[in-house]
Design a protein around this motif. Structure first.
Motif, short mmCIF file in Angstrom:
data_model
loop_
_atom_site.label_atom_id
_atom_site.label_comp_id
_atom_site.label_asym_id
_atom_site.label_seq_id
_atom_site.Cartn_x
_atom_site.Cartn_y
_atom_site.Cartn_z
N LEU A 484 -14.48 47.87 93.00
CA LEU A 484 -14.33 47.94 91.55
C LEU A 484 -14.13 46.55 90.95
O LEU A 484 -14.68 46.24 89.88
CB LEU A 484 -13.14 48.84 91.19
N VAL A 485 -13.37 45.71 91.63
CA VAL A 485 -13.12 44.37 91.11
C VAL A 485 -14.38 43.52 91.15
O VAL A 485 -14.71 42.82 90.18
CB VAL A 485 -11.98 43.69 91.90
N LEU A 491 -10.64 47.29 85.66
CA LEU A 491 -9.76 47.61 84.53
C LEU A 491 -10.27 48.81 83.75
O LEU A 491 -9.50 49.69 83.36
CB LEU A 491 -9.60 46.40 83.62
N GLN A 492 -11.59 48.84 83.51
CA GLN A 492 -12.15 49.94 82.73
C GLN A 492 -11.96 51.28 83.43
O GLN A 492 -11.57 52.28 82.81
CB GLN A 492 -13.66 49.70 82.48
N SER A 498 -6.08 56.37 83.70
CA SER A 498 -4.77 56.30 83.05
C SER A 498 -3.65 56.87 83.91
O SER A 498 -2.67 56.20 84.21
CB SER A 498 -4.79 56.98 81.69
N VAL A 499 -3.77 58.12 84.30
CA VAL A 499 -2.76 58.77 85.12
C VAL A 499 -3.47 59.84 85.95
O VAL A 499 -4.43 60.45 85.49
CB VAL A 499 -1.65 59.38 84.26
N ASP A 500 -3.02 60.03 87.20
CA ASP A 500 -3.69 61.04 88.01
C ASP A 500 -2.93 62.36 87.95
O ASP A 500 -1.93 62.49 87.25
CB ASP A 500 -3.90 60.55 89.45
N GLN A 501 -3.42 63.35 88.70
CA GLN A 501 -2.85 64.69 88.61
C GLN A 501 -1.43 64.77 89.15
O GLN A 501 -0.73 65.76 88.94
CB GLN A 501 -3.74 65.68 89.37
N PHE A 502 -0.99 63.72 89.86
CA PHE A 502 0.37 63.70 90.41
C PHE A 502 1.27 62.76 89.62
O PHE A 502 2.33 62.34 90.11
CB PHE A 502 0.30 63.30 91.88
N ASP A 503 0.80 62.39 88.43
CA ASP A 503 1.57 61.56 87.49
C ASP A 503 1.78 60.13 87.99
O ASP A 503 2.74 59.46 87.58
CB ASP A 503 2.93 62.20 87.17
N ILE A 504 0.89 59.66 88.85
CA ILE A 504 0.91 58.26 89.25
C ILE A 504 0.18 57.45 88.19
O ILE A 504 -0.96 57.77 87.83
CB ILE A 504 0.24 58.05 90.62
N ASN A 512 -3.41 42.55 86.66
CA ASN A 512 -3.61 43.31 87.89
C ASN A 512 -4.90 42.97 88.62
O ASN A 512 -5.13 43.45 89.73
CB ASN A 512 -3.58 44.81 87.60
N LEU A 513 -5.74 42.13 88.01
CA LEU A 513 -6.95 41.71 88.70
C LEU A 513 -6.63 40.86 89.93
O LEU A 513 -7.43 40.80 90.88
CB LEU A 513 -7.87 40.93 87.75
#
Length: 536
Positions: A484-485, A491-492, A498-504, A512-513
């Motif tokens: 991805l980087v 980033l996109q 934004s958030v996954d199904q386990f609230d991570i 963060n790059l």
């Protein structure tokens, strides 16, 4: 079998060069042997080279910390207590993050010591060439990790004991890459081909491994420097999961680089490897992970572990659905969106994902919509959203099934990766994807019983298909974040999720790059001028 044990044994022996785990974590080691009382015999040269290999099972590499980088991606999830640092974009909250920087420089120092001291030794040409080639490879290997994780870094080519500068300033991204390329070329020239007895035990670096890593370096530069283009990724919040198209950006430090030149260089190196015919894929995806197939064929480079000693890992413990005693579950799983990315008959999902397991005395199945997994004939399984986790099974074949005492080697490089790199490079060199690109891509797909890629794909669609195929094939093999980087969409993609199904939390910001340079390094290396990476 005797030779396989030997390659694991030399990694164990190398660990004994470090006096204790605590010292390995606390002390900055610039050199690990004294030339005055070492480097006398051929056995000394081999032992020093083995000490370089040994770093693969340090905390900063594959014993724990380096593969946790893959947690900082859209495909990874786990409990909040485990994923709340690196997995949520907070590497400074994880105690082990500094080890990544520190241990890579320990490997570099060890490689430098070998290069300085083995060259003048009067030993057999085969051992000398192999040992020097391995040292060049691992120095490049370390810098390749560092430049992808930290950007341009201080380049150290001489040990401190031999007069190397303690206060080395940062090189640019491209200067770092040029050193990596130079070292890998040296490694390829010195090393022997796979199958040549001069290569040594199974698991050692071969000429083809160096060529494949050159391809990976070239492809990273090429994709990172490509000035424009779109990539479609299956991602998004759990309730909004789907295909989204992102415009790529140029990776910082690679502006103005001739991407086509590097795509072509990657193609050439991939073909050097694949045309040997030595690295054909195993008949079935699950064959890759069987104990007898370690360090053979498709498994071009592995970080070998050994149960019952210091050189253990715990891939099985972290990634398994449930431990045999029912006491706990693994701490890393894929999101449900990743599972949706597979065709139902794909063996990477059918057999590579745990569909049934028992934990805390209750039998669960995954996923909810695949009702055929509710019963295996002897017991009925229930579905529970709290256990709606796509656990992988690839790390399950171990000699000892005990927490933190496993021997599953980490798969650093497989030839399926080389096939996919070749497909990507060939596609980018043409206006439409040629037959050769489809051939390499479909090698990986059909091995896993997935349907062939649609022949109607255009260049942009093929690019996206390969990226997603890499996600399917190389799940939890420390590739997704790097992919991805290098394509400039990290980033996109993360912010779309934004958030996954386990609230991570998956939302990220530009800092963060890159990872933060350890504060101990900032404070001790005057060449860094007190500056960390942007945002840290």
């Amino acid at each position: 079998m005797k030779k396989l044990i030997t390659i694991q044994a030399f990694m164990m022996a190398g660990i004994l060069l470090i006096s204790s785990c605590k010292k390995a974590l606390d002390e900055k080691v610039y050199d690990f042997v004294s030339p005055n009382n070492f480097y006398k015999t051929e056995a000394d040269a081999i032992a020093a080279g083995n000490g370089v290999y040994n770093m693969l099972l340090s905390f900063g590499f594959y014993k724990q910390n380096l593969w946790t980088v893959d947690m900082d991606a859209d495909h990874s999830s786990g409990p909040t207590w485990f994923m709340g640092s690196m997995g949520a974009g907070n590497p400074q909250d994880y105690w082990g993050t500094p080890n990544i920087w520190n241990d890579h420089y320990v490997m570099i120092a060890r490689a430098n010591s070998v290069l300085q001291n083995v060259e003048p030794m009067n030993i057999s040409e085969a051992v000398k060439n192999r040992t020097l080639g391995e040292a060049y490879f691992f120095r490049a290997f370390s810098y390749f990790d560092l430049v992808r994780l930290y950007g341009g870094v201080p380049i150290k080519l001489i040990t401190v004991s031999a007069g190397g500068d303690l206060f080395t300033p940062r090189s640019t991204v491209m200067e770092t890459y040029q050193q990596i390329i130079s070292d890998l070329k040296q490694a390829q020239a010195l090393l022997y081909p796979s199958g040549d007895q001069r290569t040594g035990e199974p698991g050692r670096i071969t000429k083809e491994t160096a060529a494949a890593y050159l391809a990976k370096v070239y492809l990273t530069i090429a994709s990172g420097s490509l000035a424009s283009g779109n990539i479609t990724v299956n991602t998004g919040k759990p309730t909004e999961w789907g295909a989204y198209t992102f415009a790529k950006t140029v990776v910082a430090g690679l502006e103005g680089v001739n991407s086509q030149l590097y795509f072509d260089s990657a193609r050439i190196k991939c073909e050097e490897v694949l045309n040997t015919g030595k690295f054909e894929l195993y008949p079935d995806f699950m064959d890759v992970w069987k104990i007898p197939n370690r360090n053979k064929g498709e498994n071009m480079l592995m970080a070998n572990a050994r149960a019952g000693g210091l050189s253990t890992d715990d891939l099985w413990g972290y990634f398994c659905a449930a431990r045999p005693d029912g006491s706990n579950q693994g701490w890393v799983w894929a999101t449900k969106g990743v599972y949706k990315n597979y065709e139902k008959a794909d063996h990477r999902a059918l057999y590579g994902i745990s569909h049934q397991w028992t934990v805390f005395g209750t039998s669960f199945y995954f996923p909810e919509e695949d009702t055929e997994y509710q019963s295996d004939g002897s017991k009925t399984y229930i579905w529970n959203k709290d256990y709606d986790r796509a656990y992988i099974t690839k790390y399950a074949d171990v000699s000892v099934k005990a927490f933190q005492d496993n021997d599953m080697p980490f798969p650093i490089l497989r030839s399926s990766d080389v096939f996919l790199m070749h497909a990507e490079a060939v596609n980018e060199l043409n206006t439409t994807p040629p037959t050769a690109a489809f051939t390499s891509l479909n090698k990986v797909r059909t091995r896993s019983r997935a349907t062939e890629a649609p022949a109607s794909l255009n260049k942009e669609q093929f690019r996206s298909f390969v990226l997603e195929e890499r996600g399917r094939e190389l799940l939890f093999e420390n590739n997704r974040r790097f992919d991805l980087v290098r394509w400039g969409i990290y980033l996109q993609v993360m912010n779309k999720m934004s958030v996954d199904q386990f609230d991570i939390v998956k939302a990220r910001n530009p800092r963060n790059l890159l990872l933060p340079i350890p504060l101990t390094e900032i404070n001790s290396n005057k060449g860094l001028e007190g500056k960390n990476n942007p945002g840290w």
